[in-house]
Design a protein around this motif. Structure first.
Motif, short mmCIF file in Angstrom:
data_model
loop_
_atom_site.label_atom_id
_atom_site.label_comp_id
_atom_site.label_asym_id
_atom_site.label_seq_id
_atom_site.Cartn_x
_atom_site.Cartn_y
_atom_site.Cartn_z
N ILE A 83 18.24 36.35 68.56
CA ILE A 83 18.61 36.58 67.15
C ILE A 83 17.66 37.56 66.47
O ILE A 83 18.11 38.49 65.79
CB ILE A 83 18.62 35.25 66.37
CG1 ILE A 83 19.69 34.31 66.94
CG2 ILE A 83 18.88 35.48 64.89
CD1 ILE A 83 19.63 32.90 66.38
N HIS A 111 20.72 44.32 68.95
CA HIS A 111 21.45 43.89 67.75
C HIS A 111 22.86 43.35 68.03
O HIS A 111 23.26 42.36 67.40
CB HIS A 111 21.51 45.03 66.74
CG HIS A 111 22.08 44.61 65.42
ND1 HIS A 111 23.40 44.88 65.05
CD2 HIS A 111 21.55 43.90 64.40
CE1 HIS A 111 23.61 44.37 63.85
NE2 HIS A 111 22.52 43.78 63.44
N PRO A 112 23.66 43.96 68.92
CA PRO A 112 24.99 43.37 69.19
C PRO A 112 24.91 41.93 69.68
O PRO A 112 25.71 41.08 69.26
CB PRO A 112 25.57 44.30 70.27
CG PRO A 112 24.88 45.61 70.04
CD PRO A 112 23.49 45.25 69.63
N ALA A 120 22.45 39.86 69.05
CA ALA A 120 21.98 39.06 67.91
C ALA A 120 23.14 38.71 66.99
O ALA A 120 23.26 37.57 66.53
CB ALA A 120 20.90 39.83 67.14
N SER A 121 23.99 39.68 66.71
CA SER A 121 25.15 39.46 65.83
C SER A 121 26.10 38.43 66.42
O SER A 121 26.63 37.58 65.71
CB SER A 121 25.87 40.79 65.59
OG SER A 121 25.04 41.71 64.93
N ALA A 122 26.32 38.53 67.74
CA ALA A 122 27.23 37.59 68.40
C ALA A 122 26.70 36.16 68.35
O ALA A 122 27.45 35.22 68.05
CB ALA A 122 27.46 38.02 69.85
N LEU A 127 24.45 34.95 66.22
CA LEU A 127 24.42 34.50 64.84
C LEU A 127 25.81 34.10 64.35
O LEU A 127 25.97 33.10 63.64
CB LEU A 127 23.85 35.60 63.94
CG LEU A 127 23.58 35.23 62.48
CD1 LEU A 127 22.58 34.07 62.40
CD2 LEU A 127 23.04 36.43 61.72
N HIS A 128 26.81 34.85 64.75
CA HIS A 128 28.20 34.53 64.38
C HIS A 128 28.60 33.17 64.96
O HIS A 128 29.27 32.38 64.30
CB HIS A 128 29.13 35.63 64.89
CG HIS A 128 30.57 35.37 64.60
ND1 HIS A 128 31.12 35.53 63.34
CD2 HIS A 128 31.59 34.95 65.40
CE1 HIS A 128 32.41 35.23 63.37
NE2 HIS A 128 32.72 34.87 64.61
N GLY A 168 22.60 37.88 58.40
CA GLY A 168 23.12 39.04 59.13
C GLY A 168 22.85 40.35 58.40
O GLY A 168 22.58 41.38 59.02
N LEU A 198 19.18 41.25 58.89
CA LEU A 198 18.92 41.73 60.26
C LEU A 198 19.46 43.13 60.50
O LEU A 198 19.08 43.79 61.47
CB LEU A 198 19.53 40.75 61.27
CG LEU A 198 18.91 39.35 61.30
CD1 LEU A 198 19.60 38.47 62.34
CD2 LEU A 198 17.41 39.42 61.60
N LEU A 199 20.34 43.59 59.63
CA LEU A 199 20.87 44.95 59.76
C LEU A 199 19.94 46.00 59.13
O LEU A 199 20.01 47.18 59.48
CB LEU A 199 22.25 45.02 59.09
CG LEU A 199 23.05 46.31 59.25
CD1 LEU A 199 23.35 46.58 60.73
CD2 LEU A 199 24.34 46.24 58.45
#
Length: 442
Positions: free
Chosen positions: A71, A124-125, A127-129, A131-132, A159, A162-163
């Protein structure tokens, strides 16, 4: 007459002063914006590290160490770096006369430190997955909201926070470009700003290139897993991108030849043979190490060395052993594409060395493990009667050992790569004949 000339000179001098003052004011605005956004950004990083990461570590039952790395990646390293970077900016900032500030040197001094963003952007991809996935659970949703409120952070979801590092690293070249625009060549900061702009563009380019190559290694691993009878080292041991692909003829002495499908990767050229019954399947047949090859363009005509007439051909000659490999294309435009692709391969290898682009061993192993897992899954689906790939013609039954050829992404349009690597064929007549007379064996 002299009076009019004096008035003109005075007017010109006034305009020059106004222009200089305007440029100074614009430079002041840009410098203040850089300082302001950097302070705000550091506050965001602090909130993430102290408001989220620290709290998550206190709840080991909810977050494993692997989850925290997935994450938040190396966000704490970025935070430490920017604390140091802001201190350097503050030293060079002139609050009384901001337009005289010499902040360009700060970017040069910390230039290599910005490379830590590469790991963060690549991760990051994932992390996003993750977190989602966690946000779909109310327990984690409430926990993250409690962290935000406890830290008294602005109303932005995790999110969004983190961006911000990705947005920030992309914004530096824009800010430095504006700063250079309003910095005269006589300014003491001009050379530093100019060099800093080049350096930050290079950092952004490096991050983008690493991200692009990292995204391709999973597809390359899947491609290798789909090749039948693979021999030798994994392709990811040396290569990280497919540059070109297509069919060519290998020429041997005394006019012998072989039709093969070639795949040009960085550092190596892989060649395969199509399956006799399943033309969408490929059998591994060998590779050429391009780091030790010289490329020679061959003219059309009778070739004494091979005792045959060569057309649309070129040669790859080993610089150490002298071994020669002559390859022929079907059309002159195909040959031109291969020559350009081979030249591009050398350029890409040199570029990767200069930029320090390297795929880690753990990333390679992860891609290979995932590819083998997908291969096993497809094999299991085949055994229970499911088609493993849309490329397999529906009238041909699947053999459990056969795996579908997976196209690999390249700089070329994806459709074009597929058409080169997997040309469409009519149903194979021998197979039709076998299935038609199967009852005779009973």
């Amino acid at each position: 007459m002299e009076s009019m000339q004096a008035q003109e000179n005075s007017l010109s001098s006034d305009m020059s002063l106004r222009s200089l003052k305007l440029r100074g004011q614009m430079r002041t605005n840009v410098v203040k914006e850089i300082m302001s956004t950097e302070r705000i950004y550091l506050k965001h990083l602090k909130d993430i590290c102290e408001g989220y990461v620290r709290q998550c570590r206190k709840h080991a039952a909810m977050f494993s160490p692997h989850q925290l790395v997935t994450i938040f990646s190396n966000i704490e390293d970025i935070y430490r770096f920017h604390r140091k970077f802001l201190k350097e900016l503050e030293k060079k900032f002139n609050p009384m006369q901001p337009h005289l500030s010499e902040i360009g040197s700060c970017f040069l001094l910390q230039g290599e430190g910005f490379s830590i963003y590469s790991e963060y952007c690549n991760n990051h991809p994932r992390a996003s997955a993750e977190l989602h996935r966690l946000m779909s659970l109310s327990r984690y949703r409430h926990f993250f909201e409690a962290c935000r409120l406890l830290q008294q952070m602005i109303d932005i979801p995790l999110g969004g926070f983190l961006l911000t590092p990705i947005q920030k690293i992309c914004k530096y070249p824009l800010q430095l470009g504006e700063l250079l625009k309003y910095t005269s060549e006589e300014h003491r900061d001009y050379d530093s700003v100019n060099d800093a702009l080049k350096a930050m563009k290079k950092v952004a380019c490096l991050i983008n290139e690493r991200k692009r190559r990292l995204e391709s290694i999973d597809a390359i691993a899947q491609w290798q897993a789909a090749i039948l009878h693979w021999e030798g080292d994994d392709i990811l041991g040396r290569s990280s991108e497919l540059i070109h692909s297509g069919e060519m003829t290998r020429m041997f002495l005394h006019g012998k030849n072989q039709q093969r499908t070639f795949f040009l990767f960085d550092h190596q050229l892989i060649f395969c043979k199509k399956d006799l019954l399943r033309r969408d399947l490929l059998h591994y047949r060998g590779r050429l190490d391009l780091d030790h090859m010289d490329l020679l363009d061959l003219a059309n005509g009778q070739n004494a060395a091979h005792s045959t007439f060569l057309k649309h051909a070129f040669e790859l000659r080993n610089k150490i052993t002298g071994e020669s490999h002559v390859l022929c294309c079907r059309k002159p435009e195909d040959k031109q594409k291969w020559l350009e692709a081979l030249a591009r391969e050398r350029h890409r290898v040199q570029e990767a060395e200069e930029m320090g682009i390297e795929i880690s061993e753990s990333q390679r192993k992860s891609a290979i493990v995932n590819a083998n897992a997908r291969k096993s899954k497809r094999g299991n689906m085949n055994n229970v009667g499911f088609a493993s790939c849309a490329l397999v013609p529906p009238h041909q039954p699947l053999h459990p050992l056969h795996q579908c050829h997976v196209p690999v992404p390249t700089r070329l349009p994806q459709q074009r790569v597929i058409s080169l690597a997997e040309p469409m064929h009519k149903p194979f007549h021998l197979w039709d004949s076998i299935t038609k007379h199967r009852h005779l064996r009973k």
